[in-house]
Enzyme design. Sequence first.
Site, PDB file in Angstrom:
ATOM      1  N   HIS A 253       0.438  -1.538  -0.074  1.00 60.07           N
ATOM      2  CA  HIS A 253       0.166   0.187  -0.340  1.00 60.07           C
ATOM      3  C   HIS A 253       1.124   1.710  -0.287  1.00 60.07           C
ATOM      4  O   HIS A 253       0.540   2.138  -1.110  1.00 60.07           O
ATOM      5  CB  HIS A 253      -0.791  -0.115   1.613  1.00 60.07           C
ATOM      6  CG  HIS A 253      -1.850  -1.363   1.574  1.00 60.07           C
ATOM      7  ND1 HIS A 253      -2.654  -1.856   0.367  1.00 60.07           N
ATOM      8  CD2 HIS A 253      -2.040  -1.684   2.469  1.00 60.07           C
ATOM      9  CE1 HIS A 253      -3.213  -2.961   0.380  1.00 60.07           C
ATOM     10  NE2 HIS A 253      -2.775  -2.386   1.779  1.00 60.07           N
ATOM     11  N   ARG A 467       2.115   7.177  20.367  1.00 60.14           N
ATOM     12  CA  ARG A 467       2.477   7.124  18.950  1.00 60.14           C
ATOM     13  C   ARG A 467       3.150   6.267  17.906  1.00 60.14           C
ATOM     14  O   ARG A 467       4.480   6.081  16.785  1.00 60.14           O
ATOM     15  CB  ARG A 467       2.803   8.498  18.604  1.00 60.14           C
ATOM     16  CG  ARG A 467       1.720   9.832  18.954  1.00 60.14           C
ATOM     17  CD  ARG A 467       3.106  10.726  19.030  1.00 60.14           C
ATOM     18  NE  ARG A 467       4.285  11.126  17.662  1.00 60.14           N
ATOM     19  CZ  ARG A 467       3.690  11.210  16.170  1.00 60.14           C
ATOM     20  NH1 ARG A 467       2.838  12.320  16.162  1.00 60.14           N
ATOM     21  NH2 ARG A 467       5.103  11.491  15.536  1.00 60.14           N
TER      22      ARG A 467
HETATM   23  C1  BG6 Z   1      -4.790  -4.871   4.545  1.00 54.70           C
HETATM   24  C2  BG6 Z   1      -4.518  -4.753   5.680  1.00 54.70           C
HETATM   25  O1  BG6 Z   1      -4.139  -4.717   2.877  1.00 54.70           O
HETATM   26  O2  BG6 Z   1      -5.633  -2.999   4.531  1.00 54.70           O
HETATM   27  C3  BG6 Z   1      -5.099  -4.510   6.971  1.00 54.70           C
HETATM   28  O3  BG6 Z   1      -4.652  -6.297   5.592  1.00 54.70           O
HETATM   29  C4  BG6 Z   1      -5.532  -3.467   7.057  1.00 54.70           C
HETATM   30  O4  BG6 Z   1      -3.471  -4.871   7.691  1.00 54.70           O
HETATM   31  C5  BG6 Z   1      -6.347  -2.733   5.718  1.00 54.70           C
HETATM   32  O5  BG6 Z   1      -6.260  -3.279   8.714  1.00 54.70           O
HETATM   33  C6  BG6 Z   1      -6.413  -1.745   5.638  1.00 54.70           C
HETATM   34  O6  BG6 Z   1      -6.628  -0.861   5.058  1.00 54.70           O
HETATM   35  P1  BG6 Z   1      -8.269   0.710   4.783  1.00 54.70           P
HETATM   36  O7  BG6 Z   1      -8.752   0.586   3.679  1.00 54.70           O
HETATM   37  O8  BG6 Z   1      -8.827   0.570   6.070  1.00 54.70           O
HETATM   38  O9  BG6 Z   1      -7.196   1.523   5.632  1.00 54.70           O
END
Ligand code: BG6
Length: 487
Positions: A253, A467
């Site tokens: 991400h 934090r």
């Molecule tokens: C997922 C992770 O890909 O993204 C999770 O496996 C995480 O651990 C999630 O909580 C977060 O996604 P968003 O869209 O809620 O920021």
Amino acid sequence: SEQGCLSIIVLGASGDLAKKKTFPALYHLFDQGFLQSGEVHIFGYARSNLSDDGLRERIRGYLKGAPEDLSEFLQLIKYVSGSYDNGEGFEKLNKEISKYEESNQSGSYRRLFYLALPPSVYPSVCRMIRTYCMNPCKYGIDIIGLFAASHPGWTRVIVEKPFGKDLDSAEELSAQLGELFEEHQLYRIDHYLGKELVQNLLVLRFANRLFLPLWNRDNIDNIQIVFREDFGTEGRGGYFDQYGIIRDIIQNHLLQVFCLVAMEKPVSLKPEHIRDEKVKVLQSVNPIKCEEVVLGQYDGYKDDPTVPDDSNTPTFASVVLRVHNERWEGVPFILKAGKALNSRKAEVRVQFKDVPGDIFKCKKQGRNEFVIRLQPSEAMYMKLTVKKPGLEMATEQSELDLSYGMRYQNVKIPEAYERLILDTIRGDQQHFVRRDELKAAWQIFTPLLHDIDAGKLKAVPYQPGSRGPKEADELSSKVGYVQTHGY
Ligand code: BG6
């Protein structure tokens, strides 16, 4: 052809991802008229013994909508049960899909397979799809590579991360899937690419004259890309422990966001042109140095019975990326992510350099910053130094603020999964991860991950609701970040 009947097959239909994300996204697409009864059929496939109504009832719990709309939508869903590694279930699935296709008689068959499954079964499931469930061939048999005369339409497959655990395992998985499907049939989802403000990044950078001359090492001191969650691994400890926060959030991400912030201008908006530039910037990043990493694990993480007592898996990490190209040499990109912190937030924070020859002596008010808040409450704001209103000549820091909640009050911001499923139906791969991009991403992180797995780097404990480790703030300051007022 983008016309004709569409079968959407959700594999792993009784799992968490399907219930929480996939089916609700399909419902919203239906609700907005993108999936129409008569043109679309949805098939849920899983191992559990369930009736059509059994699956519909499970899904209903996750949908918010008028009861009559819900039942119209739910009627589109059929359930087929079977295992993930033998042909019987997939033959049955294919029969069901074909039955629907024949009744539709449009002559154009589109099949979208959504793998809401653990990655360990991807290769076998993909092989089953390839063997039993491809868009049917006009003349009966479809032998891989020998017979291309299929009906108009397509077969596409959506897969979810994790794509491997390191460079070698990811390459192996890519090779296995690559034998079964062409790259244009594979849609590797990274749901961050479906978020509104992530999609806005290229527009901001390349459609605004203002940013063009500023977006480089001459003006920018450092960039932070931060993800925080205010809850822990809750019920997913066993899964999470095998991966850790770097594989769960940062390598995918945050790195995707990094690409869009750091890449050069693509030749055009064609998906391949955009993805070419992403690959290039990834290839300009050196593997991460251990001195520029802080790992943390929140107290209480190991209370989860599925997490081993001696786990060193990080639930927090801060890493510095160094990009060796003309635009970014010397500018640190700090990628930081943590679970069980004090707030839930994801943002990009671009910090500019100090003003040379500061006649106002206003350094203590802080630097200019441009912040793009991806979630929650999407916003962009620019921190500026202004004259404090009043008779005195004094300065203070204020903000030029574009909050989406205020500016676009009546606009509903679509869910990431909705957008990405629609892109798949339309055949647009721009917001999906290409095979070479995945490889370049793993190259950056693999040496570090191997060191962590070998116990060479230790996760420091932090308090849930804090934090994160103070060492992370120290690392940010060390590489140049100056804390501004109010942050
Ligand atoms: C997922 C992770 O890909 O993204 C999770 O496996 C995480 O651990 C999630 O909580 C977060 O996604 P968003 O869209 O809620 O920021």
